[in-house]
Write a protein that holds these residues in place. Structure first.
Motif, PDB file in Angstrom:
ATOM      1  N   ARG A 144     -27.154  63.511   4.187  1.00  0.00           N
ATOM      2  CA  ARG A 144     -27.165  64.978   4.172  1.00  0.00           C
ATOM      3  C   ARG A 144     -27.800  65.558   5.436  1.00  0.00           C
ATOM      4  O   ARG A 144     -27.340  66.564   5.979  1.00  0.00           O
ATOM      5  CB  ARG A 144     -27.914  65.472   2.918  1.00  0.00           C
ATOM      6  CG  ARG A 144     -28.115  66.983   2.825  1.00  0.00           C
ATOM      7  CD  ARG A 144     -26.785  67.715   2.782  1.00  0.00           C
ATOM      8  NE  ARG A 144     -26.961  69.142   2.794  1.00  0.00           N
ATOM      9  CZ  ARG A 144     -27.153  69.868   3.906  1.00  0.00           C
ATOM     10  NH1 ARG A 144     -27.198  69.302   5.073  1.00  0.00           N
ATOM     11  NH2 ARG A 144     -27.288  71.177   3.827  1.00  0.00           N
ATOM     12  N   TRP A 187     -31.284  71.570   4.282  1.00  0.00           N
ATOM     13  CA  TRP A 187     -30.840  71.992   2.954  1.00  0.00           C
ATOM     14  C   TRP A 187     -30.774  73.507   2.898  1.00  0.00           C
ATOM     15  O   TRP A 187     -31.564  74.193   3.536  1.00  0.00           O
ATOM     16  CB  TRP A 187     -31.824  71.501   1.889  1.00  0.00           C
ATOM     17  CG  TRP A 187     -31.795  70.033   1.674  1.00  0.00           C
ATOM     18  CD1 TRP A 187     -32.621  69.105   2.245  1.00  0.00           C
ATOM     19  CD2 TRP A 187     -30.910  69.311   0.825  1.00  0.00           C
ATOM     20  NE1 TRP A 187     -32.283  67.849   1.800  1.00  0.00           N
ATOM     21  CE2 TRP A 187     -31.249  67.944   0.927  1.00  0.00           C
ATOM     22  CE3 TRP A 187     -29.858  69.684   0.001  1.00  0.00           C
ATOM     23  CZ2 TRP A 187     -30.575  66.954   0.231  1.00  0.00           C
ATOM     24  CZ3 TRP A 187     -29.186  68.696  -0.695  1.00  0.00           C
ATOM     25  CH2 TRP A 187     -29.546  67.354  -0.583  1.00  0.00           C
ATOM     26  N   THR A 188     -29.861  74.028   2.119  1.00  0.00           N
ATOM     27  CA  THR A 188     -29.780  75.477   1.908  1.00  0.00           C
ATOM     28  C   THR A 188     -30.290  75.807   0.518  1.00  0.00           C
ATOM     29  O   THR A 188     -30.305  74.935  -0.373  1.00  0.00           O
ATOM     30  CB  THR A 188     -28.322  75.978   2.040  1.00  0.00           C
ATOM     31  OG1 THR A 188     -27.547  75.438   0.961  1.00  0.00           O
ATOM     32  CG2 THR A 188     -27.716  75.579   3.383  1.00  0.00           C
ATOM     33  N   SER A 189     -30.683  77.037   0.334  1.00  0.00           N
ATOM     34  CA  SER A 189     -31.154  77.438  -0.995  1.00  0.00           C
ATOM     35  C   SER A 189     -30.026  77.340  -2.019  1.00  0.00           C
ATOM     36  O   SER A 189     -30.267  77.064  -3.193  1.00  0.00           O
ATOM     37  CB  SER A 189     -31.736  78.851  -0.964  1.00  0.00           C
ATOM     38  OG  SER A 189     -30.764  79.780  -0.534  1.00  0.00           O
ATOM     39  N   ALA A 190     -28.782  77.508  -1.585  1.00  0.00           N
ATOM     40  CA  ALA A 190     -27.636  77.405  -2.495  1.00  0.00           C
ATOM     41  C   ALA A 190     -27.427  75.988  -3.003  1.00  0.00           C
ATOM     42  O   ALA A 190     -26.722  75.781  -3.990  1.00  0.00           O
ATOM     43  CB  ALA A 190     -26.367  77.898  -1.798  1.00  0.00           C
ATOM     44  N   GLU A 191     -28.052  74.998  -2.356  1.00  0.00           N
ATOM     45  CA  GLU A 191     -27.879  73.611  -2.766  1.00  0.00           C
ATOM     46  C   GLU A 191     -28.968  73.110  -3.708  1.00  0.00           C
ATOM     47  O   GLU A 191     -28.855  72.002  -4.239  1.00  0.00           O
ATOM     48  CB  GLU A 191     -27.858  72.703  -1.525  1.00  0.00           C
ATOM     49  CG  GLU A 191     -26.653  72.927  -0.651  1.00  0.00           C
ATOM     50  CD  GLU A 191     -26.730  72.184   0.668  1.00  0.00           C
ATOM     51  OE1 GLU A 191     -25.664  71.776   1.171  1.00  0.00           O
ATOM     52  OE2 GLU A 191     -27.848  72.013   1.202  1.00  0.00           O
ATOM     53  N   GLY A 228     -27.463  69.128   8.890  1.00  0.00           N
ATOM     54  CA  GLY A 228     -28.418  70.230   8.969  1.00  0.00           C
ATOM     55  C   GLY A 228     -29.338  70.249   7.770  1.00  0.00           C
ATOM     56  O   GLY A 228     -29.288  69.370   6.899  1.00  0.00           O
ATOM     57  N   THR A 240     -20.556  68.683  -0.980  1.00  0.00           N
ATOM     58  CA  THR A 240     -21.854  68.147  -0.564  1.00  0.00           C
ATOM     59  C   THR A 240     -22.457  67.280  -1.660  1.00  0.00           C
ATOM     60  O   THR A 240     -22.936  66.171  -1.399  1.00  0.00           O
ATOM     61  CB  THR A 240     -22.825  69.288  -0.196  1.00  0.00           C
ATOM     62  OG1 THR A 240     -22.251  70.064   0.853  1.00  0.00           O
ATOM     63  CG2 THR A 240     -24.171  68.739   0.249  1.00  0.00           C
ATOM     64  N   VAL A 268     -20.372  73.958  -2.760  1.00  0.00           N
ATOM     65  CA  VAL A 268     -21.396  72.898  -2.777  1.00  0.00           C
ATOM     66  C   VAL A 268     -20.883  71.600  -3.416  1.00  0.00           C
ATOM     67  O   VAL A 268     -21.521  70.563  -3.271  1.00  0.00           O
ATOM     68  CB  VAL A 268     -22.706  73.336  -3.479  1.00  0.00           C
ATOM     69  CG1 VAL A 268     -23.315  74.538  -2.788  1.00  0.00           C
ATOM     70  CG2 VAL A 268     -22.526  73.559  -4.950  1.00  0.00           C
TER      71      VAL A 268
END
Length: 179
Positions: free
Chosen positions: A129, A135-139, A133, A111, A108
């Motif tokens: 961003r 947002w991911t939960s990891a971000e 695509g 990003t 991450v």
């Protein structure tokens, strides 16, 4: 030619809510711990529980707006000292991210760095961003931590004034309300 990542095309989001989260995290840091004040944490938890998808998206946009506003302030401060904002902010930010492997997984860091660079070059971080695509939960934690790190850097630049970054945003919001 305008960029599709022009800030004029970006949603502002819920800057007030994002600022509340950042301010809470800063207070926890300055109070010497990583824990948030239980009363503030309860307020944040209640707020989060009341959010629907649109509210959550507005919070993400608000966090990106804070990144943009903080980087705009940092850019102006650097220009006053004939420094380049990217050169001044990014290396120390990446170094800090690498020292926080539980918050910033290696994947991450590009990003989060990209968000800061986008804002530092006058682009909207959330539109930048979005082209890659959703947002991911990891971000989520890294995004929050990125905003907090920028605010803390500004506070240090302002002579260790622990509320300067918060006042900077509330002042800008007050000025926008007056317009």
């Amino acid at each position: 030619m305008t960029s599709p990542c022009d800030p004029a095309n970006a949603p502002v989001g819920d800057v007030g809510a994002a600022l509340m989260v950042v301010d809470s995290r800063l207070k926890a840091i300055y109070d010497g711990g990583s824990k948030t004040d239980p009363e503030q944490q309860q307020m944040i938890d209640q707020f989060a529980a009341s959010m629907d998808r649109a509210g959550f998206d507005a919070l993400l946009d608000g966090a990106c707006t804070l990144i943009y506003m903080y980087m705009s302030w940092l850019r102006a401060a650097c220009e006053d000292h004939d420094e380049e904002v990217i050169e001044y902010v990014v290396p120390s930010l990446v170094e800090t991210m690498r020292m926080m492997p539980k918050t910033f997984k290696p994947e991450v860091i590009p990003t989060m760095t990209g968000l800061v660079i986008a804002a530092g070059t006058g682009l909207s971080p959330n539109l930048w961003r979005a082209q890659y695509g959703g947002w991911t939960s990891a971000e989520m934690n890294p995004l929050e931590a990125t905003v907090v790190l920028l605010a803390e850097k500004i506070n240090r630049m302002a002579g260790d004034d622990h509320d300067f970054a918060t006042r900077l945003i509330t002042g800008a919001l007050s000025g926008a309300d007056a317009d």
